[in-house]
Write an enzyme that holds these catalytic residues in place. Sequence first.
Site, PDB file in Angstrom:
ATOM      1  N   TYR A  59       0.832  -1.205   0.000  1.00  0.00           N
ATOM      2  CA  TYR A  59       0.000   0.000   0.000  1.00  0.00           C
ATOM      3  C   TYR A  59       0.867   1.254   0.000  1.00  0.00           C
ATOM      4  O   TYR A  59       0.646   2.173  -0.797  1.00  0.00           O
ATOM      5  CB  TYR A  59      -0.956  -0.007   1.204  1.00  0.00           C
TER       6      TYR A  59
ATOM      7  N   TRP B 283      -5.600   1.166  10.209  1.00  0.00           N
ATOM      8  CA  TRP B 283      -5.528   0.969   8.765  1.00  0.00           C
ATOM      9  C   TRP B 283      -5.141  -0.474   8.461  1.00  0.00           C
ATOM     10  O   TRP B 283      -5.547  -1.032   7.440  1.00  0.00           O
ATOM     11  CB  TRP B 283      -4.566   1.972   8.147  1.00  0.00           C
TER      12      TRP B 283
ATOM     13  N   GLU C  81     -11.623   4.496   3.591  1.00  0.00           N
ATOM     14  CA  GLU C  81     -11.263   5.507   4.593  1.00  0.00           C
ATOM     15  C   GLU C  81     -12.394   5.691   5.605  1.00  0.00           C
ATOM     16  O   GLU C  81     -12.145   5.814   6.808  1.00  0.00           O
ATOM     17  CB  GLU C  81     -10.909   6.842   3.937  1.00  0.00           C
TER      18      GLU C  81
END
Length: 168
Positions: A5, A35, A27
């Site tokens: 990522y 995350w 998000e």
Amino acid sequence: MHIHYHDKEYGFPIHDDNQLFARLILEINQAGLSWTTILNKKDNFFAAYDQFDIAKVARYGQRQVDRLLNDAGIIRNRLKVAAAIENAKRIQAIQKEFGSFKKWLDHHHPLTKEGWVKLFKENFRFTGGEIVGEFLMSCGYLPGAHAESCPVYKKVQKHKPAWMAKSK
């Protein structure tokens, strides 16, 4: 997971509306969580939300809501599921007016983070300051995804993210 990522997605411009929608919904789902949790469930999210096809998600009814709320592979939060569906509908309205979600973002660029947050709160659900800031940073509309000393910074620059463009 974080390495991929960080090195291949974070801060790089996204041009496809469905991919922008996916990033926004990821998000939103990260709110209150790590995350890492979202990255671990990323493939499940794409499967559960029909690859984040805006038109399909906008048509979701109670059957799909129930399916999502029972899917242990994603975040089963009623408000976040409702926000995904409503935001898909709102993106469709934006697409009608501007041609695409991306063109809408480009039309409003550049704004300060505060300006973006105000705009998103006026147009979308479940979009607080952190969510909007991370969304825009992650897809190249706000700077800060990588420090200049990070090797990925130069790779991102080659893709000419919106934050590098001169002001209107």
